[in-house]
Design an enzyme around this catalytic site. Sequence first.
Site, PDB file in Angstrom:
ATOM      1  N   LYS A  23       7.868  -4.514  -5.711  1.00 42.28           N
ATOM      2  CA  LYS A  23       7.398  -4.632  -4.215  1.00 42.28           C
ATOM      3  C   LYS A  23       6.391  -5.899  -4.589  1.00 42.28           C
ATOM      4  O   LYS A  23       6.257  -6.664  -3.645  1.00 42.28           O
ATOM      5  CB  LYS A  23       6.708  -3.284  -4.071  1.00 42.28           C
ATOM      6  CG  LYS A  23       5.604  -3.450  -2.664  1.00 42.28           C
ATOM      7  CD  LYS A  23       5.425  -2.088  -1.939  1.00 42.28           C
ATOM      8  CE  LYS A  23       4.381  -1.415  -2.877  1.00 42.28           C
ATOM      9  NZ  LYS A  23       3.009  -1.776  -2.212  1.00 42.28           N
ATOM     10  N   ASP A 322      -1.153   2.041 -10.246  1.00 43.15           N
ATOM     11  CA  ASP A 322      -0.728   2.619  -9.072  1.00 43.15           C
ATOM     12  C   ASP A 322       0.311   3.895  -9.753  1.00 43.15           C
ATOM     13  O   ASP A 322       0.794   4.653  -8.990  1.00 43.15           O
ATOM     14  CB  ASP A 322       0.377   1.641  -8.644  1.00 43.15           C
ATOM     15  CG  ASP A 322      -0.161   0.691  -7.627  1.00 43.15           C
ATOM     16  OD1 ASP A 322      -1.259   1.015  -7.306  1.00 43.15           O
ATOM     17  OD2 ASP A 322       0.604  -0.181  -7.533  1.00 43.15           O
TER      18      ASP A 322
HETATM   19  C1  S3P Z   1      -0.896  -5.074  -6.152  1.00 49.81           C
HETATM   20  C2  S3P Z   1      -2.169  -5.009  -6.740  1.00 49.81           C
HETATM   21  C3  S3P Z   1      -2.760  -3.655  -6.963  1.00 49.81           C
HETATM   22  C4  S3P Z   1      -2.017  -2.547  -6.533  1.00 49.81           C
HETATM   23  C5  S3P Z   1      -0.882  -2.661  -5.374  1.00 49.81           C
HETATM   24  C6  S3P Z   1      -0.349  -4.064  -5.467  1.00 49.81           C
HETATM   25  C7  S3P Z   1      -0.459  -6.483  -6.127  1.00 49.81           C
HETATM   26  O1  S3P Z   1      -3.981  -3.617  -6.031  1.00 49.81           O
HETATM   27  O2  S3P Z   1      -2.640  -1.244  -6.588  1.00 49.81           O
HETATM   28  O3  S3P Z   1      -0.043  -1.551  -5.250  1.00 49.81           O
HETATM   29  O4  S3P Z   1       0.608  -6.742  -5.830  1.00 49.81           O
HETATM   30  O5  S3P Z   1      -1.159  -7.312  -6.147  1.00 49.81           O
HETATM   31  P1  S3P Z   1      -5.349  -4.010  -6.636  1.00 49.81           P
HETATM   32  O6  S3P Z   1      -5.107  -5.291  -6.684  1.00 49.81           O
HETATM   33  O7  S3P Z   1      -6.158  -3.759  -5.188  1.00 49.81           O
HETATM   34  O8  S3P Z   1      -5.811  -3.090  -7.813  1.00 49.81           O
END
Ligand code: S3P
Length: 444
Positions: A23, A322
């Site tokens: 993702k 996550d």
């Molecule tokens: C992500 C970073 C994480 C993660 C999110 C996706 C990203 O969030 O929890 O699902 O793609 O950079 P945070 O940067 O807020 O920790």
Amino acid sequence: MAREIIVSPGGKLQGSIRIPGDKSISHRAIMLGAIADGMTDISGFLEAEDTLATLTAFEAMGVKIKRTGKGEVSIYGTGLYGLKAPEAPLYLGNSGTSMRLLSGLLAGQSFDVELSGDRSLSTRPMQRVTDPLGLMGAKIECDVDGTPPIRIYGNQKLTGMTYDLPVASAQVKSALLLAGLYAEGETCINEKGILRDHTERMLEGFDYKINYGQTPDGHRSASLIGGGRLKAQSIVVPGDISSAAFFIVGACIAEGSDLILENVGINPTRDGVIRILKLMGADIQVLRQYQAGGEPVADLHIKYTPLNGITIPEEFVPLAIDEFPAIFIAAAFAEGTTLLRGAAEMRVKESDRIKVMQEGLSTLGVDAEALPDGMIIRGGERDHLIQGGTVDSQGDHRIAMAFAMAGLRAKGKIQIHDCANIDTSFPGFVMLAKEAGLNISEQT
Ligand code: S3P
């Protein structure tokens, strides 16, 4: 939102399956492809609600994007300054990554734009991006309580800066680096903990120079100089380790499991789930390692073996941020106590994941104690399986999928409410889980 999942006890995970695309990488592929010069081809793109929200947002800003097959996307890049004002606010659904990264990317445009989201996203903290973007010269605001919608005013002059991240967030780092593309001079972000580095790796793939360094107190930093150009490229998106995590945990807890997950991204800033489960005694082998699109990829071979509770090292927290809903399920079936601290960020994800997981685990008879920044789970004896029951995922995709895996070892049926948001990250989860050996069904 009435979608429910029901998992009947028993079953084991077997065979060889392929997990949908990453993702985080899929979001970034659309964003960077859109502002590159030339056409970017993506394969393995995750066609889920979150990543499609990003895709639709760029279409609304005049970018031509063709979906040529399953996971195949071609983006006709407009160059750094070719985006057009959208006619309406950009609606980003449940996707925090879309909202935070777009805030940075759109702070340097010549038009005004508003970003909005669903009920969950509308409660999530945004000042962590709007404040530092303001320091760079952006004119950007959110609601008084720091939540969406976000309004961005165009035609502002951005200036690079050096910024120490106050929160361990790759989304904030990425937002600031994307704004840095439009800023005068250098933008340098000093990390807190080790954060996922997909933005930097992909920018390098687009031929954009990134400098890596270390602060005097040992934090990693990434910097770039604004005003360059991105050269279109072909991107192969690996399978998402965050989605793989549910199957890894399932195979770890269900006796007799022997499962191969093909082509999973194992970027060392994302592989905390493997490290943590191995510390708990899991049998996970990393096979056939190779590089794709600047990212390390491998097949994972997981075999059931009894787990032990551990104290999770705090430096692993951002590497698995996550994956804790799934790891908590593993901990419930491990012998002894598992302790997690330093994970307060879990409270501001798609739901308050500490609270919602604690409630669900308790409902199933697991001894789980919520802490402000983590959890204590006192795992059962090996022959003390958790109960069946009804849990509420509160619309959080990862919580729904984590509890589905618990069904492999529960004493009775587990019924999970409010599962529609599984489609934000993992459409086809139920079918794939059934194929791998879970006794799972759904009803709407
Ligand atoms: C992500 C970073 C994480 C993660 C999110 C996706 C990203 O969030 O929890 O699902 O793609 O950079 P945070 O940067 O807020 O920790």
